[in-house]
Write a protein that holds these residues in place. Structure first.
Motif, PDB file in Angstrom:
ATOM      1  N   PHE A   1      35.324  34.557  38.776  1.00 27.21           N
ATOM      2  CA  PHE A   1      36.632  33.914  38.881  1.00 27.21           C
ATOM      3  C   PHE A   1      36.679  32.451  38.443  1.00 27.21           C
ATOM      4  O   PHE A   1      37.755  31.925  38.192  1.00 27.21           O
ATOM      5  CB  PHE A   1      37.147  34.013  40.324  1.00 27.21           C
ATOM      6  N   LEU A   2      35.547  31.786  38.384  1.00 23.74           N
ATOM      7  CA  LEU A   2      35.562  30.363  38.027  1.00 23.74           C
ATOM      8  C   LEU A   2      34.886  30.088  36.683  1.00 23.74           C
ATOM      9  O   LEU A   2      34.437  28.978  36.423  1.00 23.74           O
ATOM     10  CB  LEU A   2      34.911  29.531  39.129  1.00 23.74           C
ATOM     11  N   SER A   3      34.793  31.109  35.836  1.00 22.75           N
ATOM     12  CA  SER A   3      34.251  30.917  34.496  1.00 22.75           C
ATOM     13  C   SER A   3      35.031  31.792  33.514  1.00 22.75           C
ATOM     14  O   SER A   3      35.581  32.831  33.886  1.00 22.75           O
ATOM     15  CB  SER A   3      32.761  31.258  34.458  1.00 22.75           C
ATOM     16  N   ASN A   4      35.081  31.356  32.282  1.00 24.24           N
ATOM     17  CA  ASN A   4      35.779  32.097  31.232  1.00 24.24           C
ATOM     18  C   ASN A   4      34.878  33.200  30.698  1.00 24.24           C
ATOM     19  O   ASN A   4      33.688  32.990  30.482  1.00 24.24           O
ATOM     20  CB  ASN A   4      36.173  31.147  30.098  1.00 24.24           C
ATOM     21  N   HIS A   5      35.453  34.379  30.487  1.00 22.60           N
ATOM     22  CA  HIS A   5      34.712  35.509  29.942  1.00 22.60           C
ATOM     23  C   HIS A   5      35.688  36.563  29.462  1.00 22.60           C
ATOM     24  O   HIS A   5      36.773  36.703  30.020  1.00 22.60           O
ATOM     25  CB  HIS A   5      33.754  36.104  30.986  1.00 22.60           C
ATOM     26  N   GLY A   6      35.317  37.277  28.417  1.00 21.39           N
ATOM     27  CA  GLY A   6      36.147  38.377  27.925  1.00 21.39           C
ATOM     28  C   GLY A   6      37.603  37.986  27.785  1.00 21.39           C
ATOM     29  O   GLY A   6      37.935  37.045  27.081  1.00 21.39           O
ATOM     30  N   GLN A   7      38.455  38.697  28.479  1.00 22.43           N
ATOM     31  CA  GLN A   7      39.890  38.427  28.436  1.00 22.43           C
ATOM     32  C   GLN A   7      40.354  37.659  29.672  1.00 22.43           C
ATOM     33  O   GLN A   7      41.522  37.720  30.053  1.00 22.43           O
ATOM     34  CB  GLN A   7      40.655  39.746  28.311  1.00 22.43           C
TER      35      GLN A   7
ATOM     36  N   ASN B   1      45.406  19.163  41.769  1.00 25.88           N
ATOM     37  CA  ASN B   1      45.206  19.202  43.222  1.00 25.88           C
ATOM     38  C   ASN B   1      44.209  20.266  43.675  1.00 25.88           C
ATOM     39  O   ASN B   1      44.416  20.937  44.683  1.00 25.88           O
ATOM     40  CB  ASN B   1      46.541  19.397  43.944  1.00 25.88           C
ATOM     41  N   ASN B   2      43.129  20.420  42.915  1.00 22.06           N
ATOM     42  CA  ASN B   2      42.066  21.392  43.198  1.00 22.06           C
ATOM     43  C   ASN B   2      42.520  22.851  43.106  1.00 22.06           C
ATOM     44  O   ASN B   2      41.894  23.741  43.669  1.00 22.06           O
ATOM     45  CB  ASN B   2      41.401  21.114  44.540  1.00 22.06           C
ATOM     46  N   TYR B   3      43.602  23.101  42.380  1.00 22.72           N
ATOM     47  CA  TYR B   3      44.020  24.455  42.027  1.00 22.72           C
ATOM     48  C   TYR B   3      43.559  24.728  40.600  1.00 22.72           C
ATOM     49  O   TYR B   3      43.493  23.831  39.768  1.00 22.72           O
ATOM     50  CB  TYR B   3      45.544  24.613  42.059  1.00 22.72           C
ATOM     51  N   TYR B   4      43.258  25.987  40.334  1.00 19.74           N
ATOM     52  CA  TYR B   4      42.867  26.427  39.000  1.00 19.74           C
ATOM     53  C   TYR B   4      43.824  27.528  38.561  1.00 19.74           C
ATOM     54  O   TYR B   4      44.127  28.427  39.337  1.00 19.74           O
ATOM     55  CB  TYR B   4      41.434  26.973  39.006  1.00 19.74           C
ATOM     56  N   VAL B   5      44.305  27.424  37.336  1.00 15.88           N
ATOM     57  CA  VAL B   5      45.182  28.454  36.785  1.00 15.88           C
ATOM     58  C   VAL B   5      44.296  29.471  36.059  1.00 15.88           C
ATOM     59  O   VAL B   5      43.275  29.113  35.478  1.00 15.88           O
ATOM     60  CB  VAL B   5      46.248  27.845  35.841  1.00 15.88           C
ATOM     61  N   PHE B   6      44.663  30.749  36.153  1.00 16.58           N
ATOM     62  CA  PHE B   6      43.900  31.775  35.447  1.00 16.58           C
ATOM     63  C   PHE B   6      44.838  32.785  34.808  1.00 16.58           C
ATOM     64  O   PHE B   6      45.971  32.977  35.247  1.00 16.58           O
ATOM     65  CB  PHE B   6      42.917  32.486  36.389  1.00 16.58           C
ATOM     66  N   VAL B   7      44.343  33.397  33.748  1.00 15.85           N
ATOM     67  CA  VAL B   7      45.023  34.506  33.087  1.00 15.85           C
ATOM     68  C   VAL B   7      43.996  35.608  32.905  1.00 15.85           C
ATOM     69  O   VAL B   7      42.910  35.378  32.383  1.00 15.85           O
ATOM     70  CB  VAL B   7      45.607  34.084  31.721  1.00 15.85           C
ATOM     71  N   ASP B   8      44.335  36.784  33.370  1.00 16.15           N
ATOM     72  CA  ASP B   8      43.474  37.964  33.251  1.00 16.15           C
ATOM     73  C   ASP B   8      44.235  38.986  32.408  1.00 16.15           C
ATOM     74  O   ASP B   8      44.984  39.811  32.936  1.00 16.15           O
ATOM     75  CB  ASP B   8      43.158  38.499  34.642  1.00 16.15           C
ATOM     76  N   ASN B   9      44.064  38.904  31.081  1.00 11.12           N
ATOM     77  CA  ASN B   9      44.799  39.794  30.181  1.00 11.12           C
ATOM     78  C   ASN B   9      44.421  41.255  30.374  1.00 11.12           C
ATOM     79  O   ASN B   9      45.250  42.140  30.193  1.00 11.12           O
ATOM     80  CB  ASN B   9      44.567  39.381  28.724  1.00 11.12           C
ATOM     81  N   GLU B  10      43.187  41.520  30.748  1.00 10.84           N
ATOM     82  CA  GLU B  10      42.738  42.904  30.934  1.00 10.84           C
ATOM     83  C   GLU B  10      43.524  43.594  32.044  1.00 10.84           C
ATOM     84  O   GLU B  10      43.829  44.775  31.969  1.00 10.84           O
ATOM     85  CB  GLU B  10      41.247  42.925  31.248  1.00 10.84           C
ATOM     86  N   ASN B  11      43.860  42.844  33.106  1.00 14.25           N
ATOM     87  CA  ASN B  11      44.591  43.408  34.242  1.00 14.25           C
ATOM     88  C   ASN B  11      46.056  42.981  34.273  1.00 14.25           C
ATOM     89  O   ASN B  11      46.744  43.217  35.270  1.00 14.25           O
ATOM     90  CB  ASN B  11      43.901  43.019  35.544  1.00 14.25           C
ATOM     91  N   ASN B  12      46.537  42.324  33.203  1.00 20.61           N
ATOM     92  CA  ASN B  12      47.933  41.905  33.077  1.00 20.61           C
ATOM     93  C   ASN B  12      48.394  41.061  34.266  1.00 20.61           C
ATOM     94  O   ASN B  12      49.460  41.266  34.826  1.00 20.61           O
ATOM     95  CB  ASN B  12      48.861  43.114  32.891  1.00 20.61           C
ATOM     96  N   MET B  13      47.534  40.106  34.680  1.00 20.07           N
ATOM     97  CA  MET B  13      47.929  39.237  35.778  1.00 20.07           C
ATOM     98  C   MET B  13      47.458  37.813  35.529  1.00 20.07           C
ATOM     99  O   MET B  13      46.606  37.555  34.689  1.00 20.07           O
ATOM    100  CB  MET B  13      47.431  39.742  37.123  1.00 20.07           C
ATOM    101  N   GLY B  14      48.036  36.918  36.271  1.00 17.55           N
ATOM    102  CA  GLY B  14      47.648  35.519  36.218  1.00 17.55           C
ATOM    103  C   GLY B  14      47.970  34.894  37.555  1.00 17.55           C
ATOM    104  O   GLY B  14      48.389  35.579  38.492  1.00 17.55           O
ATOM    105  N   GLY B  15      47.801  33.582  37.639  1.00 18.88           N
ATOM    106  CA  GLY B  15      48.124  32.905  38.878  1.00 18.88           C
ATOM    107  C   GLY B  15      47.295  31.664  39.075  1.00 18.88           C
ATOM    108  O   GLY B  15      46.816  31.049  38.126  1.00 18.88           O
ATOM    109  N   LEU B  16      47.149  31.311  40.332  1.00 15.95           N
ATOM    110  CA  LEU B  16      46.360  30.155  40.731  1.00 15.95           C
ATOM    111  C   LEU B  16      45.278  30.594  41.694  1.00 15.95           C
ATOM    112  O   LEU B  16      45.452  31.563  42.439  1.00 15.95           O
ATOM    113  CB  LEU B  16      47.231  29.107  41.440  1.00 15.95           C
TER     114      LEU B  16
END
Length: 123
Positions: A47-53, A61-76
């Motif tokens: 969850f805290l490193s980039n890989h694949g999709q 403010n210590n939040y991280y944004v993510f996009v998970d194209n494989e599972n069609n989701m994103g968030g913080l």
């Protein structure tokens, strides 16, 4: 890639629109989710490193944004300390709903933090 489970974490309080599922995650009627994972080598690499999709980057403010194209989701996501143990808390939204519901993602984490008396840590 190793498998990470959210079922071995304590029961956290979630906003009242969320219900706990069998796998230990929380979901509301809008399809938004809150998932808590133990902060360990597996969850860090997942969850805290980039890989694949999957892409994650620092937001604010210590939040991280993510996009998970494989599972069609994103968030913080954030890392919190709860009773001396660290956890990764993820607030999810379907990418198809991102434009109309993105404001909920941070609000869901902020409400989670208030209910559990935690705050995002610097990682």
């Amino acid at each position: 890639m190793s498998f990470v489970s959210s079922t071995n974490v304590p029961d956290f309080k979630c906003p009242n629109t969320f219900e706990k599922t069998e796998d230990g995650s929380y979901i509301n009627d809008m399809g938004q989710g809150i998932v808590v994972y133990e902060y360990d080598d597996s969850s860090i690499s997942l969850f805290l490193s980039n890989h694949g999709q999957y892409v994650v980057e620092y937001y604010e403010n210590n939040y991280y944004v993510f996009v998970d194209n494989e599972n069609n989701m994103g968030g913080l996501l954030e890392v919190v300390d709860y009773n001396g143990d660290k956890y990764i808390v993820i607030s999810t939204i379907l990418l198809d709903n991102f434009e109309s519901e993105s404001g909920y993602v941070q609000g869901n984490l902020e409400e989670f933090n208030k209910l559990n008396n935690v705050e995002p840590l610097t990682v």
